[in-house]
Design a protein around this motif. Structure first.
Motif, short mmCIF file in Angstrom:
data_model
loop_
_atom_site.label_atom_id
_atom_site.label_comp_id
_atom_site.label_asym_id
_atom_site.label_seq_id
_atom_site.Cartn_x
_atom_site.Cartn_y
_atom_site.Cartn_z
N HIS A 619 0.79 -1.23 0.08
CA HIS A 619 0.03 -0.03 0.12
C HIS A 619 0.95 1.12 -0.17
N VAL A 620 1.64 1.56 -1.15
CA VAL A 620 2.45 2.60 -1.36
C VAL A 620 1.97 3.60 -2.54
N ASP A 621 1.91 4.82 -2.31
CA ASP A 621 1.39 5.62 -3.43
C ASP A 621 2.67 6.09 -4.02
N VAL A 622 2.75 5.69 -5.44
CA VAL A 622 3.96 6.13 -6.29
C VAL A 622 3.32 7.08 -7.37
N SER A 623 3.72 8.39 -7.24
CA SER A 623 3.32 9.36 -7.88
C SER A 623 4.41 9.60 -9.01
N LEU A 624 4.12 10.02 -10.25
CA LEU A 624 4.76 10.41 -11.16
C LEU A 624 4.61 11.90 -11.96
N PRO A 655 7.57 2.27 4.16
CA PRO A 655 6.45 1.49 4.96
C PRO A 655 5.25 1.61 4.23
N ASP A 656 4.01 0.67 4.45
CA ASP A 656 2.88 0.95 3.93
C ASP A 656 2.06 2.27 4.32
N GLU A 657 1.25 2.52 3.40
CA GLU A 657 0.64 3.99 3.70
C GLU A 657 1.89 5.05 3.37
N GLY A 658 2.94 4.85 2.71
CA GLY A 658 3.94 5.72 2.53
C GLY A 658 3.73 6.38 1.06
N VAL A 675 14.01 10.21 -7.90
CA VAL A 675 13.13 9.25 -7.04
C VAL A 675 13.10 9.47 -5.57
N HIS A 676 12.07 10.00 -5.07
CA HIS A 676 12.16 10.59 -3.82
C HIS A 676 11.02 9.92 -3.05
N ASP A 677 11.69 8.90 -1.98
CA ASP A 677 10.67 8.21 -1.03
C ASP A 677 10.86 8.94 0.40
N TYR A 678 9.54 8.59 0.91
CA TYR A 678 9.57 9.24 2.39
C TYR A 678 9.72 7.94 3.32
N LYS A 706 13.73 -11.44 1.12
CA LYS A 706 12.44 -11.89 1.04
C LYS A 706 11.80 -11.63 -0.38
N ARG A 707 10.53 -11.59 -0.31
CA ARG A 707 9.92 -11.52 -1.49
C ARG A 707 10.17 -10.05 -2.34
N PRO A 708 10.54 -9.93 -3.40
CA PRO A 708 11.00 -8.61 -4.04
C PRO A 708 9.59 -7.62 -3.77
N TYR A 709 9.85 -6.48 -3.58
CA TYR A 709 9.01 -5.29 -3.30
C TYR A 709 8.65 -5.35 -1.87
#
Length: 791
Positions: A619-624, A655-658, A675-678, A706-709
């Motif tokens: 549950h990760v929001d990836v915006s472009l 983390p999820d919801e990030g 690519v900017h992650d929080y 672990k499992r990728p991603y």
């Protein structure tokens, strides 16, 4: 009004004598009355005044005179005591000389240059004299003597008036003292000062003007003086025109000639002075000799250019040629060279020569000299600078040198190049363009010599470093070749093992699967990890093919029958050999990627769309946010690995919801991918080693693939090293900034993998502000790739 005496006519004819007597009595009475009135008028005048007759007797004296001279009128009238006003002994005064109509020479001899004719009347004179007071003081008076004449022009006496002019004298004294002080000040000021008419003719030059320029006021008055050089005349006339308008000139730089022919740089300040509001009287100009200042500025600029040139010229002779060219211009010589010793051959050689003539530069690079064939040999031996003003004294030595260089030497200036413990050589200026070399030229050469000595020492160290670098580079190539070879060597047994696993599983199908399947699956999983490591190593150490493919194809050609016989049992006849050929190509063929033009905004959008299903369980929001721009030049498969690796790295550390922001936009002449992650961020100690390869930011003991991603999935740590190697190979720039989540700084806390599960965050915004990581890739335009590779 009584009738005028000149109009009274005495009785005539038959008139009696009695009437005549009465007439005379009446006339005398009127005359006496006039004399009385005149005496009273003179006496009461508020002006010091004396009157004498033709016999030099005082006839009238005013009360004001009594107060002035301190002598009662009664003691003066009827006497010849007029000398008592200013003198201690009897003698003629101006009043007497006027009555006697004394010649001008006699008057001037008596009263000196302070005496002059008065404009008040004809034959009148005036003079100034000091009247001392009993208390030691005194006053200055201007006394004026005017002759008294009858109707026939005969002098019948004279009148003298006195007017105090002490205040005027004091003002004149003050002005005189001020003038003396000003004159002393102007003479003392250590700057040339000149006073000129508005036409430019000097009326005053202070001593320092003559000291600096050599010219005197008499030189200017005697005739034309070339003080202003010909090439400066026009600009000087323009500055005079501006000076008339602005009344002041500040910091005007020009040149002036000295009497001995030297050309000086000067800074001029000038102002117009006036004797009245509308009358411009002249110009006062102050000069400052800035020749040394300008020369020092040129030296400093040259030293700066020399310092900046150090990284531009990696070769010593090129750098010294640049330095010698700068020095040649500074000392105004025809040539400049650096002479170095070859201690092994006991010879001197010239490097980096700078001459006005190109042929001399070519010859200087080819010839060598014994120590006793150059003056530089003595300078290197003694460590002392030298000026050679006359090369005729040692003609044989100089002629032999000039013959080799094809150049005629008139004079030389040499300075040793002193290193830390020894003399490294000499720098030599050749043929001063104007006159002979001076001590100031030696000073300049000594300033540069220190830098040249450092440059030579730097070059020697650089040569050693270059040799060590080349040796290291050779060893590194050998290492890369070995690792590359090992990578290729791993490829064959891994391929065989994978095939063997397939054969084994096929052979074991008749047995219960529960007995052998878990073991084979475990083996296959670890083999896959080894294959991935081998592929990443191949990307990192991509180099020339080791001809593995050719070897396998040769074996294939030689063993076709045997291979056909072996494969017929399992695969049948036909295309088996061709399949084997393709398999060998896939496994052992060289991996070549061709660069192509790719529109980064569209490409990144396509890759994110392709990758999103792979982390749909997260549950990760990836915006472009993508802006169009110039195409990038890179192989497509390499760009896929870059984008996929950055997105995967961001997802696994968020983390999820990030949230993850992907930005594509033009920058400069190229394109930038950000690519900017929080997410959790990178620990401070890991930042320096993040691109080293096979290095993970997590704890080794808690490491797992672990499992990728998945959040905190872990991995082998080679992705970022592969990106770094790609950046060097394909000429793009990669940068990283990161802030570790402040709630994880203690090392004991662990991110739970979801914002809603974090005890420190009330909502997503709290998490966004606690940690972050940004990776940016900058792809320059094709012409800028080399600049990036040099970073």
């Amino acid at each position: 009004m009584p009738p005028d005496a000149d109009t009274i006519q005495p009785p005539t004819g038959s008139e009696g004598s009695e009437e005549k007597v009465q007439h005379c009595q009446h006339h005398h009475a009127e005359t006496g009355q006039r004399e009385l009135i005149l005496s009273l008028a003179i006496e009461r005048l508020d002006v010091p005044l004396l009157v004498i007759d033709a016999e030099h007797l005082i006839t009238h004296c005013s009360k004001a005179y009594e107060r002035l001279a301190g002598i009662p009128a009664e003691g003066m009238i009827g006497t010849k005591g007029q000398w008592r006003t200013f003198f201690l002994e009897p003698g003629p005064v101006l009043l007497d000389l006027v009555v006697d109509r004394a010649p001008e020479a006699e008057i001037m001899a008596r009263f000196g240059p302070g005496c002059r004719k008065s404009p008040l009347a004809e034959d009148a004179w005036e003079a100034e004299r000091f009247l001392p007071a009993p208390d030691g003081g005194g006053k200055w008076f201007l006394f004026t003597a005017v002759p008294l004449k009858d109707e026939n022009g005969r002098v019948t006496g004279a009148v003298e008036t006195f007017r105090e002019v002490t205040k005027g004298h004091r003002m004149q004294d003050a002005l005189r003292r001020t003038s003396v002080r000003l004159q002393t000040l102007v003479d003392f000021i250590p700057y040339p000062i000149g006073v000129f008419t508005m036409d430019g003719h000097p009326t005053y030059l202070n001593p320092y003007f003559t000291k600096v320029f050599g010219w005197t006021l008499e030189d200017f008055q005697a005739g034309r003086v070339p003080f202003v050089p010909f090439d400066q005349v026009q600009s000087t006339l323009e500055e005079l025109k501006r000076l008339r308008q602005d009344k002041i000139l500040v910091h005007h730089e020009s040149k002036r000639l000295t009497r001995d022919g030297r050309l000086l740089d000067v800074s001029i300040r000038a102002a117009v002075y006036a004797e009245s509001l509308d009358d411009l009287a002249g110009v006062i100009a102050i000069y400052r000799d800035i020749t040394k200042d300008k020369r020092m500025a040129r030296i400093q600029e040259a030293m700066l250019q020399i310092s900046l040139a150090l990284p531009k010229y990696p070769e010593l002779h090129e750098l010294l040629h640049f330095i010698n060219t700068e020095v040649k211009d500074l000392v105004e010589s025809e040539g400049c060279v650096v002479i170095l010793p070859d201690e092994e051959k006991q010879e001197l050689y010239i490097t980096g020569a700078a001459y006005d003539q190109d042929e001399a530069i070519r010859r200087a690079a080819e010839v060598r000299f014994r120590y006793d064939q150059l003056m530089a040999g003595e300078v290197i031996r003694t460590g002392k600078p030298m000026i050679v003003s006359d090369t005729s004294r040692n003609r044989e030595l100089h002629e032999e040198r000039d013959r080799k260089l094809g150049y005629s030497t008139r004079n030389l200036a040499l300075v040793p190049l002193v290193g830390r413990n020894r003399i490294k050589g000499a720098i030599c200026a050749i043929n001063k363009r104007d006159g002979d070399f001076k001590p100031s030229d030696i000073e300049l050469l000594e300033m540069v010599a220190g830098t040249v000595a450092v440059v030579i020492a730097y070059a020697q160290v650089s040569e050693k470093l270059k040799s060590a670098y080349n040796e290291l580079l050779s060893m590194n190539k050998a290492k890369d070749k070995m690792i590359n070879h090992l990578s290729h060597e791993l490829r064959t047994p891994l391929a065989v093992l994978m095939s063997t696993m397939t054969i084994v599983s096929r052979k074991l199908k008749h047995l219960p699967e529960a007995e052998w399947a878990p073991t084979l699956e475990r083996a296959r999983r670890n083999l896959n990890r080894l294959v991935e490591i081998q592929r990443q190593a191949e990307d990192i150490l991509m180099g020339g093919s080791l001809q593995t493919q050719d070897v396998m194809m040769l074996l294939l050609e030689e063993c076709t029958d045997e291979l056909e016989a072996l494969t017929a049992e399992e695969l049948g006849e036909g295309v088996a050999v061709q399949k084997i050929r393709r398999r060998i190509d896939d496994l052992f063929g060289p991996k070549t990627s061709e660069s192509e033009k790719i529109l980064l905004d569209g490409f990144v959008g396509e890759r994110i769309s392709f990758l999103k299903p792979l982390f749909a369980h997260r549950h990760v929001d990836v915006s472009l946010a993508a802006e169009p721009g110039p195409a990038v030049w890179i192989p497509r498969d390499v760009l896929e690995k870059l984008v996929d690796g950055l997105v995967r790295n961001a997802v696994e550390n968020t983390p999820d919801e990030g949230r993850i922001d992907v930005l594509v936009h033009p920058r400069g002449s190229g394109m930038e991918l950000v690519v900017h992650d929080y997410g959790v961020g990178i620990p401070e100690e890991a930042k320096k080693r993040i691109f080293e390869g096979f290095f993970t930011t997590g704890d080794t003991l808690s490491y797992s693939s672990k499992r990728p991603y998945d959040f905190n999935a872990g991995g082998k740590g080679a992705d970022l090293l592969r990106m770094k190697m790609f950046s060097q190979r394909y000429g793009f720039e990669i940068r990283m900034t990161s802030t570790r989540c402040r709630h994880l700084l203690d090392g004991a806390s662990v991110c739970p993998g979801g914002i809603s599960l974090c005890p420190f965050c009330a909502g997503p915004e709290d998490c966004y502000g606690s940690g972050e990581t940004t990776f940016s890739l900058y792809f320059p335009s094709k012409g800028d790739e080399q600049d990036i590779r040099n970073l």
